[in-house]
Design a protein around this motif. Structure first.
Motif, PDB file in Angstrom:
ATOM      1  N   THR A  13       1.503   6.354  -4.251  1.00  0.00           N
ATOM      2  CA  THR A  13       0.771   5.737  -5.365  1.00  0.00           C
ATOM      3  C   THR A  13       0.606   6.717  -6.523  1.00  0.00           C
ATOM      4  N   HIS A  14       0.292   7.942  -6.141  1.00  0.00           N
ATOM      5  CA  HIS A  14      -0.127   8.934  -7.122  1.00  0.00           C
ATOM      6  C   HIS A  14       1.019   9.815  -7.603  1.00  0.00           C
ATOM      7  N   VAL A  36      -4.785  -5.574  -8.061  1.00  0.00           N
ATOM      8  CA  VAL A  36      -5.048  -4.311  -7.364  1.00  0.00           C
ATOM      9  C   VAL A  36      -6.326  -4.493  -6.560  1.00  0.00           C
ATOM     10  N   HIS A  66      -5.302  -0.751  -1.577  1.00  0.00           N
ATOM     11  CA  HIS A  66      -5.761   0.523  -1.020  1.00  0.00           C
ATOM     12  C   HIS A  66      -6.949   0.240  -0.128  1.00  0.00           C
ATOM     13  N   HIS A 100      -5.459   8.089 -10.250  1.00  0.00           N
ATOM     14  CA  HIS A 100      -4.332   7.580 -11.037  1.00  0.00           C
ATOM     15  C   HIS A 100      -3.274   6.954 -10.131  1.00  0.00           C
ATOM     16  N   SER A 101      -2.863   5.732 -10.500  1.00  0.00           N
ATOM     17  CA  SER A 101      -1.800   5.044  -9.756  1.00  0.00           C
ATOM     18  C   SER A 101      -0.626   4.779 -10.686  1.00  0.00           C
ATOM     19  N   TYR A 102       0.571   5.201 -10.255  1.00  0.00           N
ATOM     20  CA  TYR A 102       1.779   4.824 -10.992  1.00  0.00           C
ATOM     21  C   TYR A 102       2.125   3.360 -10.769  1.00  0.00           C
ATOM     22  N   ARG A 118       7.467   2.726  -8.591  1.00  0.00           N
ATOM     23  CA  ARG A 118       7.051   1.845  -9.690  1.00  0.00           C
ATOM     24  C   ARG A 118       8.272   1.143 -10.296  1.00  0.00           C
ATOM     25  N   ARG A 162      -6.624  10.917  -6.744  1.00  0.00           N
ATOM     26  CA  ARG A 162      -6.371   9.557  -6.241  1.00  0.00           C
ATOM     27  C   ARG A 162      -6.710   8.485  -7.278  1.00  0.00           C
ATOM     28  N   GLU A 208      -1.154  -4.683  -5.119  1.00  0.00           N
ATOM     29  CA  GLU A 208      -1.327  -3.291  -4.672  1.00  0.00           C
ATOM     30  C   GLU A 208      -2.639  -3.209  -3.887  1.00  0.00           C
ATOM     31  N   SER A 239      -0.161   0.644 -10.392  1.00  0.00           N
ATOM     32  CA  SER A 239      -1.054  -0.408 -10.920  1.00  0.00           C
ATOM     33  C   SER A 239      -0.526  -1.063 -12.194  1.00  0.00           C
ATOM     34  N   ASN A 254       0.886  -1.156   0.000  1.00  0.00           N
ATOM     35  CA  ASN A 254       0.000   0.000   0.000  1.00  0.00           C
ATOM     36  C   ASN A 254       0.928   1.211   0.000  1.00  0.00           C
TER      37      ASN A 254
END
Ligand code: DQA
Length: 146
Positions: free
Chosen positions: A80-81, A124, A101, A114-116, A87, A112, A99, A118, A75
């Motif tokens: 993440t963002h 996920v 959350h 967008h995740s680099y 990554r 929130r 991953e 995923s 997590n």
């Protein structure tokens, strides 16, 4: 195969239990880590838990996992963002990644969504509360069992 999972929690997750409990619940990180350890034990897996508020410490922990872990649950919190470096660390070690959350990031602020991370994760799990960590263990145990 090393029967160990690295459990990584990023910034502010040390505050679980007191931080915005209406979003993240009332269980502490200690509770979560103990539960993950118990569930993993049911599959004959050990867990090494790491939490840090510092990106570089998380990256070092991920690199070290190459030596003695077979999978990673992460997590990344707010990294993440933002974090291409996290990554790259995950894709660099080439271990299966789950991953997690706790909150449903898609039902919150736009930033929130967008995740680099995923794009380099094998699965996920979003919005299942802290139960998401348990689901991640179960999924990675299945992946490792082939
Ligand atoms: C989080 C969601 C992130 O957007 C946030 O910055 C966190 C926690 C979650 O578990 O829901 O710190 O990763």
């Amino acid at each position: 195969m090393t029967r160990r999972i690295l459990l990584v929690n990023g910034p502010n997750l040390n505050l679980l239990g007191t931080r915005e409990p209406e979003i993240y619940g009332e269980e502490t990180l200690t509770d979560v880590e103990a539960h993950v350890g118990r569930v993993a034990g049911d599959f004959g897996l050990e867990v090494r838990a790491v939490q840090s508020n510092h990106e570089g410490v998380l990256i070092d922990a991920i690199h070290e996992a190459r030596e003695d872990c077979s999978a990673i649950i992460i997590n990344p919190g707010a990294f993440t963002h933002t974090s291409i470096a996290l990554r790259d660390a995950l894709s660099g070690v080439a271990l299966p990644v789950a991953e997690v959350h706790i909150s449903n990031v898609h039902a919150r602020e736009d930033f929130r969504r967008h995740s680099y991370i995923s794009g380099v994760a094998d699965c996920v799990i979003v919005g299942c509360g802290v139960q998401g960590y348990e689901l991640a263990v179960r999924r990675l145990a299945a992946v490792l069992a082939g």
